[in-house]
Write a protein that holds these residues in place. Structure first.
Motif, PDB file in Angstrom:
ATOM      1  N   ILE A  23      19.753  -9.557 -17.791  1.00 41.61           N
ATOM      2  CA  ILE A  23      18.513 -10.078 -17.229  1.00 41.61           C
ATOM      3  C   ILE A  23      17.407  -9.166 -17.741  1.00 41.61           C
ATOM      4  CG2 ILE A  23      17.254 -10.647 -15.127  1.00 41.61           C
ATOM      5  CD1 ILE A  23      19.917 -11.002 -13.732  1.00 41.61           C
ATOM      6  N   PRO A  24      16.505  -9.671 -18.588  1.00 40.90           N
ATOM      7  CA  PRO A  24      15.635  -8.801 -19.373  1.00 40.90           C
ATOM      8  C   PRO A  24      14.562  -8.026 -18.622  1.00 40.90           C
ATOM      9  CG  PRO A  24      15.177 -11.108 -19.842  1.00 40.90           C
ATOM     10  CD  PRO A  24      16.349 -11.073 -18.931  1.00 40.90           C
ATOM     11  N   THR A  25      13.779  -8.677 -17.783  1.00 37.41           N
ATOM     12  CA  THR A  25      12.607  -7.997 -17.222  1.00 37.41           C
ATOM     13  C   THR A  25      12.792  -7.755 -15.725  1.00 37.41           C
ATOM     14  OG1 THR A  25      11.470 -10.052 -16.673  1.00 37.41           O
ATOM     15  CG2 THR A  25      11.128  -9.172 -18.883  1.00 37.41           C
ATOM     16  N   PRO A  26      12.043  -6.804 -15.170  1.00 36.62           N
ATOM     17  CA  PRO A  26      12.101  -6.580 -13.719  1.00 36.62           C
ATOM     18  C   PRO A  26      11.665  -7.809 -12.918  1.00 36.62           C
ATOM     19  CG  PRO A  26      11.086  -4.709 -14.793  1.00 36.62           C
ATOM     20  CD  PRO A  26      11.264  -5.769 -15.848  1.00 36.62           C
ATOM     21  N   LEU A  27      10.738  -8.585 -13.446  1.00 36.23           N
ATOM     22  CA  LEU A  27      10.306  -9.803 -12.764  1.00 36.23           C
ATOM     23  C   LEU A  27      11.444 -10.817 -12.689  1.00 36.23           C
ATOM     24  CD1 LEU A  27       7.916 -11.144 -11.406  1.00 36.23           C
ATOM     25  CD2 LEU A  27       7.284 -12.103 -13.613  1.00 36.23           C
ATOM     26  N   ASP A  28      12.218 -10.941 -13.786  1.00 37.59           N
ATOM     27  CA  ASP A  28      13.377 -11.832 -13.773  1.00 37.59           C
ATOM     28  C   ASP A  28      14.426 -11.357 -12.775  1.00 37.59           C
ATOM     29  OD1 ASP A  28      12.297 -13.482 -15.708  1.00 37.59           O
ATOM     30  OD2 ASP A  28      13.246 -12.405 -17.372  1.00 37.59           O
ATOM     31  N   LYS A  29      14.599 -10.053 -12.687  1.00 36.67           N
ATOM     32  CA  LYS A  29      15.571  -9.498 -11.741  1.00 36.67           C
ATOM     33  C   LYS A  29      15.139  -9.765 -10.304  1.00 36.67           C
ATOM     34  CE  LYS A  29      17.107  -6.023 -14.951  1.00 36.67           C
ATOM     35  NZ  LYS A  29      17.084  -4.644 -15.370  1.00 36.67           N
ATOM     36  N   LEU A  65      20.934  -6.154  -4.938  1.00 34.90           N
ATOM     37  CA  LEU A  65      20.750  -6.289  -3.495  1.00 34.90           C
ATOM     38  C   LEU A  65      20.499  -4.940  -2.811  1.00 34.90           C
ATOM     39  CD1 LEU A  65      20.568  -8.373  -1.276  1.00 34.90           C
ATOM     40  CD2 LEU A  65      23.028  -8.169  -0.954  1.00 34.90           C
ATOM     41  N   PRO A  66      21.274  -3.887  -3.108  1.00 31.58           N
ATOM     42  CA  PRO A  66      20.955  -2.586  -2.495  1.00 31.58           C
ATOM     43  C   PRO A  66      19.590  -2.044  -2.917  1.00 31.58           C
ATOM     44  CG  PRO A  66      23.190  -2.562  -3.354  1.00 31.58           C
ATOM     45  CD  PRO A  66      22.560  -3.825  -3.814  1.00 31.58           C
ATOM     46  N   VAL A  67      19.190  -2.317  -4.151  1.00 28.19           N
ATOM     47  CA  VAL A  67      17.873  -1.857  -4.607  1.00 28.19           C
ATOM     48  C   VAL A  67      16.770  -2.542  -3.812  1.00 28.19           C
ATOM     49  CG1 VAL A  67      16.281  -1.831  -6.568  1.00 28.19           C
ATOM     50  CG2 VAL A  67      18.700  -1.313  -6.918  1.00 28.19           C
ATOM     51  N   LEU A  68      16.901  -3.847  -3.604  1.00 25.64           N
ATOM     52  CA  LEU A  68      15.904  -4.584  -2.819  1.00 25.64           C
ATOM     53  C   LEU A  68      15.891  -4.106  -1.373  1.00 25.64           C
ATOM     54  CD1 LEU A  68      13.836  -6.928  -2.806  1.00 25.64           C
ATOM     55  CD2 LEU A  68      15.714  -8.383  -2.055  1.00 25.64           C
ATOM     56  N   GLU A  69      17.077  -3.847  -0.806  1.00 27.89           N
ATOM     57  CA  GLU A  69      17.141  -3.381   0.581  1.00 27.89           C
ATOM     58  C   GLU A  69      16.511  -2.000   0.722  1.00 27.89           C
ATOM     59  OE1 GLU A  69      21.291  -3.749   1.432  1.00 27.89           O
ATOM     60  OE2 GLU A  69      21.115  -5.863   1.967  1.00 27.89           O
TER      61      GLU A  69
END
Length: 134
Positions: A23-29, A65-69
């Protein structure tokens, strides 16, 4: 792609070989993980939407998911997907009155020993067929 092919002299693998499921960009992630949390699609559907294999989708969910949390400062809770009993089903869907389950249940697990297995099959043939109806 043609630019990369012409300007890369030490290319060991053929074009298209190598790492898949990137998944290339942080926005895509961010879009990937937010879509997963909002819609909770299966790994197959998420892979179809992002051009990934289902195993890569699972890996990305476990990474992102852990990064978002950690970023939000709270745990993201997904809806329950498995219903293990009739009581859970009726709590989740209170408008449903009747549920028909087609199948037979094995009252005793099949023995490993061949002689015991044959005896169990003979005994099972003598019993009437049991269907579950809730």
């Amino acid at each position: 792609m043609i630019y990369r092919k012409k300007n890369r002299k030490d290319h060991e693998r053929q074009m298209g070989a190598g790492q898949k499921g990137f998944i290339p960009t942080p926005l895509d992630k961010l879009l990937f993980i937010l879509l997963y949390l909002k819609c909770y699609p299966t790994y197959d559907l998420q892979g179809l939407l992002f051009g990934l294999d289902r195993t890569r989708v699972c890996r990305w969910v476990k990474i992102l998911l852990p990064v978002l949390e950690m970023t939000l400062g709270r745990e993201c809770v997904l809806p329950a997907r498995q219903i293990r009993s009739a009581e859970e089903f009726f709590r989740a869907f209170p408008g449903v009155k009747d549920v028909f389950i087609d199948g037979t249940e094995r009252p005793v697990q099949k023995p490993k020993n061949l002689r015991r297995r044959k005896k169990c099959i003979r005994e099972r043939k003598d019993r009437p067929l049991e269907k579950g109806l809730l």
